[in-house]
Design an enzyme around this catalytic site. Structure first.
Site, PDB file in Angstrom:
ATOM      1  N   TYR A  48      40.614  75.819  18.696  1.00 16.23           N
ATOM      2  CA  TYR A  48      41.455  76.959  18.311  1.00 16.23           C
ATOM      3  C   TYR A  48      40.642  77.971  17.497  1.00 16.23           C
ATOM      4  O   TYR A  48      40.655  79.166  17.777  1.00 16.23           O
ATOM      5  CB  TYR A  48      42.660  76.447  17.503  1.00 16.23           C
ATOM      6  CG  TYR A  48      43.509  77.526  16.874  1.00 16.23           C
ATOM      7  CD1 TYR A  48      44.209  78.444  17.661  1.00 16.23           C
ATOM      8  CD2 TYR A  48      43.622  77.626  15.487  1.00 16.23           C
ATOM      9  CE1 TYR A  48      44.990  79.428  17.076  1.00 16.23           C
ATOM     10  CE2 TYR A  48      44.404  78.606  14.898  1.00 16.23           C
ATOM     11  CZ  TYR A  48      45.088  79.509  15.703  1.00 16.23           C
ATOM     12  OH  TYR A  48      45.856  80.474  15.111  1.00 16.23           O
ATOM     13  N   LYS A  52      39.645  81.898  18.491  1.00 14.42           N
ATOM     14  CA  LYS A  52      40.049  83.012  17.625  1.00 14.42           C
ATOM     15  C   LYS A  52      38.813  83.765  17.121  1.00 14.42           C
ATOM     16  O   LYS A  52      38.841  84.986  16.983  1.00 14.42           O
ATOM     17  CB  LYS A  52      40.896  82.510  16.449  1.00 14.42           C
ATOM     18  CG  LYS A  52      42.192  81.837  16.835  1.00 14.42           C
ATOM     19  CD  LYS A  52      43.186  82.756  17.545  1.00 14.42           C
ATOM     20  CE  LYS A  52      43.802  83.790  16.630  1.00 14.42           C
ATOM     21  NZ  LYS A  52      44.908  84.521  17.323  1.00 14.42           N
TER      22      LYS A  52
END
Ligand SMILES: NC(=O)c1ccc[n+]([C@@H]2O[C@H](COP(=O)([O-])OP(=O)(O)OC[C@H]3O[C@@H](n4cnc5c(N)ncnc54)[C@H](OP(=O)(O)O)[C@@H]3O)[C@@H](O)[C@H]2O)c1
Length: 206
Positions: A48, A52
């Site tokens: 994740y 990002k």
């Protein structure tokens, strides 16, 4: 790739708008012992965080007028969130264990939305900002505040550690973000997390 953000930037400009991207504390490694500055080196530890982080770079490369606003530990009235889950489980089970060795800044979605609006309205310089509350607490501290707001005894929230409460993906131990860029831009920061939770709790737990 920066192609996506470049197209979004062009469309935003054509509409008289500005591209705002909302990434996360997970771009940092979580091993710091003082608040992460906006320009601190990023070193994501999870898939994740890596996606990002690559999104941040794509926006910087493709959208010259970007606002990158990192946030974390969000809660709000709509949809699921940590304090709602904790209040429900505490009421159902009468007690629960919550990690006390991960610290961060619980942030109300309404405050983040307001901050983004103020950043845009102020014509803040393009760049990276941190959109979290002031102060810091652990998930355990936040859980106690949630349980207290639900009218239960905060002492029913017991402390545990990340070692005992293992999750599939690694979580940063230290997620406290600094707000120097907001100060430099003359944009008022979000208030202290505990005072903001007091203001938010009624609508979030309703
Ligand atoms: N939650 C946090 O603490 C936090 C912290 C830092 C950054 N962020 C960032 O904030 C953003 C939103 O996070 P969140 O926690 O609010 O997530 P969320 O509650 O899961 O909401 C995600 C939203 O995106 C929509 N969506 C998902 N896939 C889509 C797609 N392929 N096309 C169009 N819409 C799609 C979902 O629509 P449906 O409702 O229709 O499924 C939903 O409205 C993410 O970029 C996240 O990285 C969140």
């Amino acid at each position: 790739t920066a192609a996506g953000p470049a197209l979004l930037d062009r469309a935003a400009r054509a509409a008289g708008a500005r591209l705002v991207q909302v990434p996360t504390d997970y771009v940092f490694d979580g091993h710091a012992d003082r608040p992460y500055a906006e320009d601190a080196p990023i070193l994501p530890r999870s898939a994740y965080g890596r996606t990002k982080a690559s999104g941040e770079w794509a926006v910087r490369a493709g959208a010259p007028d970007h606002l990158v606003v990192r946030t974390a530990w969000l809660y709000g009235a709509h949809g699921g969130c940590f304090p709602k889950t904790i209040a429900r489980v505490a009421a159902e089970k009468g007690g629960l264990d919550v990690v006390a060795d991960q610290v961060g800044q619980p942030t109300w979605t309404a405050d983040l939305a307001d901050l983004v609006e103020r950043l845009v309205a102020s014509g803040a310089p393009a760049g990276t900002y941190h959109g979290t509350s002031q102060g810091r607490t652990s998930w355990h501290g936040f859980a106690r505040a949630a349980v207290a707001a639900a009218g239960l005894d905060p002492a029913i929230v017991r402390e545990t550690t990340s070692e005992k409460f293992v999750r599939p993906a690694p979580r940063p131990a230290y997620s406290v973000l600094g707000h120097e860029a907001l100060r430099a831009a003359g944009v008022e920061r979000i208030g202290d997390w505990a005072a903001r939770w007091e203001a938010a709790a009624g609508s979030v737990l309703a």
